[in-house]
Enzyme design. Structure first.
Site, PDB file in Angstrom:
ATOM      1  N   ASP A 171      35.908  51.506  30.126  1.00 40.76           N
ATOM      2  CA  ASP A 171      36.557  50.995  31.163  1.00 40.76           C
ATOM      3  C   ASP A 171      35.500  50.799  32.406  1.00 40.76           C
ATOM      4  O   ASP A 171      35.698  49.650  33.151  1.00 40.76           O
ATOM      5  CB  ASP A 171      37.643  52.165  31.812  1.00 40.76           C
ATOM      6  CG  ASP A 171      38.558  51.266  32.851  1.00 40.76           C
ATOM      7  OD1 ASP A 171      38.606  50.181  32.960  1.00 40.76           O
ATOM      8  OD2 ASP A 171      39.030  52.322  33.545  1.00 40.76           O
ATOM      9  N   HIS A 254      39.661  42.781  32.296  1.00 37.78           N
ATOM     10  CA  HIS A 254      40.638  43.773  32.565  1.00 37.78           C
ATOM     11  C   HIS A 254      42.021  42.540  32.238  1.00 37.78           C
ATOM     12  O   HIS A 254      43.201  43.029  31.614  1.00 37.78           O
ATOM     13  CB  HIS A 254      40.933  44.398  33.990  1.00 37.78           C
ATOM     14  CG  HIS A 254      40.369  45.656  33.959  1.00 37.78           C
ATOM     15  ND1 HIS A 254      38.997  45.885  34.099  1.00 37.78           N
ATOM     16  CD2 HIS A 254      40.972  46.940  33.807  1.00 37.78           C
ATOM     17  CE1 HIS A 254      38.879  47.137  34.313  1.00 37.78           C
ATOM     18  NE2 HIS A 254      39.924  47.871  33.956  1.00 37.78           N
ATOM     19  N   HIS A 257      42.504  42.820  28.795  1.00 40.90           N
ATOM     20  CA  HIS A 257      43.233  44.031  28.256  1.00 40.90           C
ATOM     21  C   HIS A 257      44.815  43.821  28.465  1.00 40.90           C
ATOM     22  O   HIS A 257      45.412  44.269  27.591  1.00 40.90           O
ATOM     23  CB  HIS A 257      42.653  45.263  29.260  1.00 40.90           C
ATOM     24  CG  HIS A 257      43.751  46.362  29.067  1.00 40.90           C
ATOM     25  ND1 HIS A 257      44.788  46.390  30.189  1.00 40.90           N
ATOM     26  CD2 HIS A 257      43.623  47.334  28.536  1.00 40.90           C
ATOM     27  CE1 HIS A 257      45.493  47.322  29.781  1.00 40.90           C
ATOM     28  NE2 HIS A 257      45.106  47.972  28.911  1.00 40.90           N
ATOM     29  N   HIS A 271      43.249  52.388  27.113  1.00 42.27           N
ATOM     30  CA  HIS A 271      42.806  51.297  27.997  1.00 42.27           C
ATOM     31  C   HIS A 271      41.550  50.922  28.122  1.00 42.27           C
ATOM     32  O   HIS A 271      41.252  49.591  27.902  1.00 42.27           O
ATOM     33  CB  HIS A 271      43.347  51.947  29.503  1.00 42.27           C
ATOM     34  CG  HIS A 271      42.861  50.879  30.630  1.00 42.27           C
ATOM     35  ND1 HIS A 271      43.564  49.769  31.113  1.00 42.27           N
ATOM     36  CD2 HIS A 271      41.723  50.918  31.314  1.00 42.27           C
ATOM     37  CE1 HIS A 271      43.064  49.258  32.133  1.00 42.27           C
ATOM     38  NE2 HIS A 271      41.804  49.871  32.280  1.00 42.27           N
TER      39      HIS A 271
END
Length: 365
Positions: A171, A254, A257, A271
């Site tokens: 992340d 992101h 994601h 995540h």
């Protein structure tokens, strides 16, 4: 355009900090709603309760139901109001943090975030990621302020599964690359303004710390110890990445994601593991130089982050799956549009397939 940098009011990190939670709580409220998982309570409940002994702050626990969705947020808001709580404390992992921040926002109370893992940069942000009850991304809830306190007990975090901290590295790894894209496109960050020099410096320090300390920290954690490299990675995963992404901006990683949440095969992945692959997709979209890939991809492999869709659980990568992910990633309000060039779902689908091929290439070197 105004430049903006935001951060939590207070960040505390060190071994044994959970013992002081009640002291901090008594400085901000008279009764706390503590949101925690059942497993988290079994592991830390007694220590948390002991920290409130002789403090001028009462507390009530409620177990998190597993998803940061509006039904769970509303359920906990009702519990807070029924118990006349004036402080929310979220203890555990990323979805608990996002839920606690949303509950505090709607109830207009302070909020404390107390991670027992270092798996995302969610703790420091003034942002909650809202999903539906099935775990599919719905929206970002931008909050008017960041948490009042973020507390990292490194003794507890060092005992958590190593995969969670590695996910946090994934992340955090996106922070610099997304910040760079936002700076190039002059995008508006999550903080509501243009990127500051400070935010870019923090984002770069985050990346540099991960590359320098990540493998050493993983080895130490696998040996069951908390070393200086572990402390540095916890700070990078949480504080540096948290301030960096929020005040410099999100872009491709992101958004990818979020697109991956449409594939049931990926639901078992964390995540940060999906964000790590999203970073590779973003670099393909940017046509990043091979020298940059030669550093990033082998690092991901060495530390244990996925670099292929197969490693994310997708055994058969079809063109349709690539397009489904790309279409969701290109949603009108998602951050893929912060890239410094126009993107469309076809470009993104091709980048997903190319990133997957790159991952296989480096794995087979």
């Amino acid at each position: 355009m105004t430049k903006v940098l935001i951060a939590p009011s207070k960040y505390v990190q060190g071994p044994g900090e959970m013992n002081h939670l009640g002291t901090y709580a008594s400085q901000s409220g008279t009764k706390a709603l503590i949101i925690i998982s059942q497993g988290g309570y079994k592991r830390s409940g007694a220590q948390i309760e002991a920290s409130f002994k002789d403090q001028d702050c009462d507390y009530v626990f409620d177990y998190f139901h597993g998803e940061c969705c509006m039904s769970e947020i509303n359920r906990l808001k009702d519990i807070l109001q029924d118990n006349q709580c004036d402080l929310v404390i979220g203890i555990g992992g990323g979805k608990i943090f996002d839920t606690a921040k949303a509950v505090a926002y709607y109830a207009k109370t302070p909020v404390f975030i107390v991670p027992t893992i270092a798996s995302t940069d969610a703790p420091c942000s003034g942002l909650s990621v809202i999903y539906n009850e099935e775990g599919v991304f719905q929206e970002y809830l931008f909050l008017p302020s960041n948490p009042n306190l973020v507390m990292m007990d490194t003794e507890i975090i060092a005992k958590s599964p190593v995969r969670l901290t590695v996910s946090g590295i994934g992340d955090a790894l996106a922070t610099y690359y997304e910040a760079r894209a936002c700076q190039r496109s002059d995008a508006i960050s999550c903080a509501g303004g243009k990127t500051t020099l400070a935010a870019m410096a923090i984002a770069k320090l985050c990346r540099d710390t991960l590359l320098a300390e990540g493998v050493k920290a993983k080895i130490a954690l696998e040996a069951g110890v908390c070393t200086p490299s572990v402390e540095k990675i916890i700070e990078a995963n949480t504080l540096l990445s948290g301030i960096g992404f929020e005040s410099a901006g999100l872009a491709g990683a992101h958004a990818i994601h979020n697109g991956l949440t449409c594939l049931p095969e990926c639901h078992a992945m964390y995540h940060g593991e999906k964000v790590a692959f999203g970073t590779l997709v973003q670099l393909v979209l940017e046509d990043a130089p091979k020298e940059e890939l030669d550093v990033l991809v082998p690092f991901c492999i060495e530390v244990g982050l996925p670099v292929t869709m197969e490693q994310l659980g997708v055994k058969e990568l079809t063109n349709q799956k690539c397009m489904d992910v790309a279409t969701l990633a290109c949603a009108e309000k998602d951050t893929l549009h912060n890239m410094p060039f126009e993107v469309n779902s076809t470009m993104v689908a091709h980048a997903i397939k190319a990133a997957d091929a790159l991952g296989h290439y480096y794995l087979n070197k």
